[in-house]
Design a protein around this motif. Structure first.
Motif, PDB file in Angstrom:
ATOM      1  N   ASN A 160      11.094   5.448   3.886  1.00 13.83           N
ATOM      2  CA  ASN A 160      11.595   6.362   4.915  1.00 13.83           C
ATOM      3  C   ASN A 160      12.611   5.671   5.811  1.00 13.83           C
ATOM      4  N   ALA A 161      12.395   4.376   6.065  1.00 19.62           N
ATOM      5  CA  ALA A 161      13.363   3.611   6.864  1.00 19.62           C
ATOM      6  C   ALA A 161      14.673   3.458   6.113  1.00 19.62           C
ATOM      7  N   ILE A 162      14.574   3.215   4.805  1.00 19.87           N
ATOM      8  CA  ILE A 162      15.772   3.011   3.993  1.00 19.87           C
ATOM      9  C   ILE A 162      16.548   4.312   3.812  1.00 19.87           C
ATOM     10  N   LYS A 163      15.831   5.385   3.453  1.00 25.54           N
ATOM     11  CA  LYS A 163      16.511   6.637   3.090  1.00 25.54           C
ATOM     12  C   LYS A 163      16.780   7.564   4.271  1.00 25.54           C
ATOM     13  N   LEU A 164      15.883   7.532   5.257  1.00 23.92           N
ATOM     14  CA  LEU A 164      16.003   8.481   6.370  1.00 23.92           C
ATOM     15  C   LEU A 164      16.291   7.819   7.705  1.00 23.92           C
ATOM     16  N   GLY A 165      16.286   6.490   7.742  1.00 19.28           N
ATOM     17  CA  GLY A 165      16.570   5.783   8.981  1.00 19.28           C
ATOM     18  C   GLY A 165      15.438   5.812   9.986  1.00 19.28           C
ATOM     19  N   LYS A 166      14.202   6.096   9.526  1.00 18.81           N
ATOM     20  CA  LYS A 166      13.065   6.153  10.444  1.00 18.81           C
ATOM     21  C   LYS A 166      12.584   4.747  10.803  1.00 18.81           C
ATOM     22  N   LYS A 167      12.038   4.613  12.006  1.00 18.78           N
ATOM     23  CA  LYS A 167      11.531   3.321  12.449  1.00 18.78           C
ATOM     24  C   LYS A 167      10.215   2.997  11.751  1.00 18.78           C
ATOM     25  N   ILE A 168       9.985   1.694  11.548  1.00 24.60           N
ATOM     26  CA  ILE A 168       8.744   1.221  10.952  1.00 24.60           C
ATOM     27  C   ILE A 168       7.824   0.754  12.074  1.00 24.60           C
ATOM     28  N   ASP A 169       6.605   1.332  12.161  1.00 22.66           N
ATOM     29  CA  ASP A 169       5.720   0.919  13.254  1.00 22.66           C
ATOM     30  C   ASP A 169       5.094  -0.440  12.954  1.00 22.66           C
ATOM     31  N   ARG A 170       4.483  -1.039  13.969  1.00 23.33           N
ATOM     32  CA  ARG A 170       4.010  -2.419  13.871  1.00 23.33           C
ATOM     33  C   ARG A 170       2.922  -2.588  12.807  1.00 23.33           C
ATOM     34  N   THR A 204       0.854  -1.184   0.000  1.00 24.86           N
ATOM     35  CA  THR A 204       0.000   0.000   0.000  1.00 24.86           C
ATOM     36  C   THR A 204       0.891   1.235   0.000  1.00 24.86           C
ATOM     37  N   ASN A 205       0.315   2.392  -0.299  1.00 26.21           N
ATOM     38  CA  ASN A 205       1.094   3.632  -0.313  1.00 26.21           C
ATOM     39  C   ASN A 205       1.729   3.915   1.047  1.00 26.21           C
ATOM     40  N   ASP A 206       0.958   3.686   2.123  1.00 23.03           N
ATOM     41  CA  ASP A 206       1.481   3.946   3.472  1.00 23.03           C
ATOM     42  C   ASP A 206       2.640   3.016   3.791  1.00 23.03           C
ATOM     43  N   ALA A 207       2.469   1.756   3.448  1.00 22.87           N
ATOM     44  CA  ALA A 207       3.532   0.778   3.731  1.00 22.87           C
ATOM     45  C   ALA A 207       4.780   1.100   2.915  1.00 22.87           C
TER      46      ALA A 207
END
Length: 728
Positions: free
Chosen positions: A54-64, A45-48
């Motif tokens: 964002n995790a790959i490029k910015l290092g942000k955490k992925i929520d559950r 999905t777009n959100d996923a």
């Protein structure tokens, strides 16, 4: 044993090339089995998709919630390709990769079942970790360890298994793998390099470390390799007389690839294409039956994963072609060993290679900033960099005729040396308008022209600048590149951080302009690191003597080299850059020092076994044949028999003398090993194995190899070098 040898030779000689079909373009199959951006756009999905990117490029955490969506989509994608199992693929400190497979299959009662894979299975697993090296971080009976998903390295399918690249940590959070410190080091260099990049482009938000590895290896027929106990157990030949012809004619290097090997390489490259490993180059290397494979460079973490995966699949593909891949740095004495040259650079998010000169003085000043800071980082940490490529197997290669020495030096070429000499003369403090113009137009501005004829490299240099990157040539072919890449990126991050502090201080306290401050700091660096720059031949005693004068270390063995990994300087460095804690550093040192001891111990046992159970009995058997011949001559010629049997008698005596020495040396080696085994201090034990047990190997080998050229070839038990290296 001789029967086994000749059966193996016959099998190898009768092999037919395995047919390989390449019916699709590489661009069609590239990454077809990888859950990469293209696959994610199709299944997520777009959100996923945004969450993962964002995790790959910015290092942000992925929520559950996002993780559950990703897991469901990943499962659907995998099932569409016939996958039945999934695994968390990780790189423990054994030097190999590890995986535990679980089926998607779940029962739901009443005789029914479903395929199930959720966010919890994707994000984390708990493998039984009791037998993986931990360096004293936890008790052996504490099996708990965790693997955690690394979204920056895409999942892939191998066979019928979905493989998810992960980190591996202990219950208490310490890293137990190669990937975790590498990711931390890459984060450190990203932050430090981005801050420096803003001097030249305020819009830069990210800097990425890139790696292009060159994998060298030997291909030996599977039957021939299987006939050698030393190859099976240690990955190299502990005995073997050099053949009359080796590599001296240089007729293998870049020659036509033998058909069987060529088909193996084509098959391997096809596997790589499906797995997204961008292999591009293949060729014969210097030694007979030695080859090289190299990909297009990639982001460093992904490149390390791809190299580790490649080393796994090489063995599997080789088996299909009846080959054995030897990745040991020195499987054969007397011919070139194998390395894994690591080509390293940094690029910003605008796609600019920070180690590539540009077309303007400003872009060249940026190039010089990163170029000079890298040299300074290596100079200040040359012992640690040497330690990062230390291993029992690489010790055989470093300093040999084909490889760089154990002394860390840097080759940059004569033209760039002249550029640095010009910059060394920069006036202290503020620059006159004339000096600024002269520097920018006549020195910095001309760098692209200077480098046009300056892309050659010094093969004896362990760390060489090759036009737009640094080539770390001393990395061993068997190594996990994460180790040297963690060190290199960490020391460069630390150096760039220090550089920015110095430049900002000159701007704030001395009122210098940005360019003036940069020139002033770079000038002092150039003065400080001159001793590590070396353009000459790195072989031999002359350079060792010169290097000692320059204050460069020469840690020739792994136990000597590894001490740098636990120095206060190293611990302070890794802790400051948040790459490793003191506990993690000391644990890794203990693991590596123990690994060295165990490998030398195994080789000692193997060489003693082969000498005692194969070489000596064969020599005695041949000696008995000679004695029988002498007895027959005595019966025929009576008192004059010595006249006709003199050569046989001399040969009997020579064989006896070699047997005697082999017996004595093996016994002495065993006694030394028993003495070393009671040492409880791991470091002292490693030094004891290095200094007192390892030297026996060459002494025993010398006499065994002498027997090889005396004893009848028909009864010699070990497959010979001429057969291993020239049957194709």
């Amino acid at each position: 044993m001789s029967i086994l040898r000749f059966k193996a030779v016959q099998l190898a000689q009768n092999r037919k090339p395995v047919e390989v079909i390449e019916d699709k373009r590489r661009s069609e199959i590239f990454a077809a089995n990888v859950f990469n951006e293209q696959a994610m756009r199709q299944y997520l999905t777009n959100d996923a998709f945004k969450g993962v990117m964002n995790a790959i490029k910015l290092g942000k955490k992925i929520d559950r919630n996002i993780a559950n969506q990703v897991a469901s989509s990943m499962k659907d994608w995998a099932l569409s390709k016939g996958v039945t199992h999934y695994t968390h693929w990780f790189q423990p400190l054994t030097g190999a990769t590890a995986e535990k497979h679980d089926a998607f299959f779940e029962t739901i009662g009443n005789g029914m079942s479903i395929e199930k894979f959720g966010g919890s299975e994707l994000v984390q697993q708990e493998p039984d970790a009791s037998s993986f090296p931990n360096g004293g971080i936890r008790n052996t009976f504490e099996a708990r360890g965790y693997t955690a998903w690394d979204p920056t390295s895409p999942a892939y399918i191998y066979g019928t298994t979905l493989c998810i690249p992960t980190i591996f940590i202990s219950y208490t959070g310490e890293a137990l793998d190669y990937k975790t410190p590498l990711l931390r080091a890459l984060n450190a260099v990203d932050k430090a390099a981005t801050a420096v990049c803003k001097y030249f482009d305020k819009n830069v938000k990210k800097v990425t470390s890139s790696l292009g590895w060159e994998q060298e290896y030997f291909l030996i027929d599977k039957a021939l390799a299987g006939s050698r106990p030393d190859i099976i157990l240690t990955g190299r030949t502990l005995l073997g007389h050099s053949p009359a012809k080796g590599q001296q004619l240089d007729d293998h290097y870049f020659g036509a690839i033998p058909t069987r090997a060529f088909n193996f390489i084509r098959d391997l490259e096809t596997e790589c294409m499906y797995l997204g490993i961008p292999v591009k180059t293949r060729h014969n290397e210097v030694a007979p039956n030695q080859f090289e494979l190299a990909p297009i460079y990639e982001e460093a973490n992904l490149a390390v994963d791809h190299n580790s995966l490649l080393m796994d699949i090489m063995g599997r593909v080789a088996s299909r072609h009846n080959f054995k891949v030897l990745l040991h740095e020195k499987p054969f004495a007397g011919v070139n060993g194998s390395g894994k040259h690591n080509n390293w650079s940094l690029s910003n998010d605008a796609g600019v290679n920070l180690l590539a000169p540009g077309q303007t003085p400003m872009s060249n000043l940026q190039f010089l900033t990163f170029f000079i800071n890298t040299i300074k980082a290596v100079y200040d940490n040359e012992e640690l960099l040497r330690a990062s490529i230390a291993s029992a197997s690489n010790d055989h290669r470093l300093g040999a005729n084909e490889a760089p020495p154990a002394i860390m030096s840097i080759f940059i070429g004569q033209q760039l040396t002249k550029v640095l000499e010009e910059l060394e003369g920069v006036t202290t403090g503020k620059l006159s308008p004339e000096e600024k113009t002269d520097l920018k137009l006549n020195v910095v501005g001309k760098i692209p022209d200077v480098l046009l004829d300056n892309t050659d490299r010094n093969r004896t240099s362990p760390f060489a600048f090759t036009g737009n990157k640094f080539e770390f040539r001393a990395v061993g072919s068997l190594a996990n590149s994460a180790n040297p890449m963690t060190v290199l990126n960490t020391i460069v991050a630390k150096q760039l951080k220090s550089f920015k502090v110095e430049v900002d201080k000159l701007i704030d306290d001395k009122g210098l302009k940005k360019d003036e401050a940069i020139f002033n700091v770079l000038r002092e660096y150039i003065k400080s690191f001159k001793n590590i720059l070396f353009e000459g031949n790195g072989y031999g005693k002359a350079w060792e003597k010169e290097a000692k004068k320059r204050g460069l270390s020469n840690n020739k063995t792994t136990p000597e080299a590894l001490k740098a990994k636990i120095s206060k300087k190293t611990i302070d460095l890794f802790e400051e850059m948040n790459v490793m804690s003191k506990v993690e550093i000391e644990a890794r040192h203990e693991i590596e020092i123990e690994d060295y001891t165990l490998r030398i111990q195994i080789e000692s046992r193997v060489i003693g076994d082969i000498a005692g159970n194969h070489i000596i009995p064969t020599a005695v058997r041949y000696q008995n044949m000679l004695i029988k011949n002498v007895s027959g001559l005595k019966e025929i010629f009576g008192a004059d028999f010595e006249k006709y049997a003199s050569e046989q008698i001399l040969l009997i005596k020579k064989i006896s003398s070699h047997i005697e020495v082999i017996h004595a040396k093996v016994d002495a080696m065993i006694a030394a090993r028993k003495k070393a085994n009671v040492i409880t201090d791991p470091v002292k034990k490693a030094h004891e194995y290095c200094k007192t047990i390892k030297p026996f190997f060459e002494e025993i080998r010398y006499h065994c190899d002498k027997l090889e050229i005396m004893v009848d070839d028909e009864i010699w038990p070990l497959t010979k070098y001429r057969e291993l290296l020239f049957i194709r």
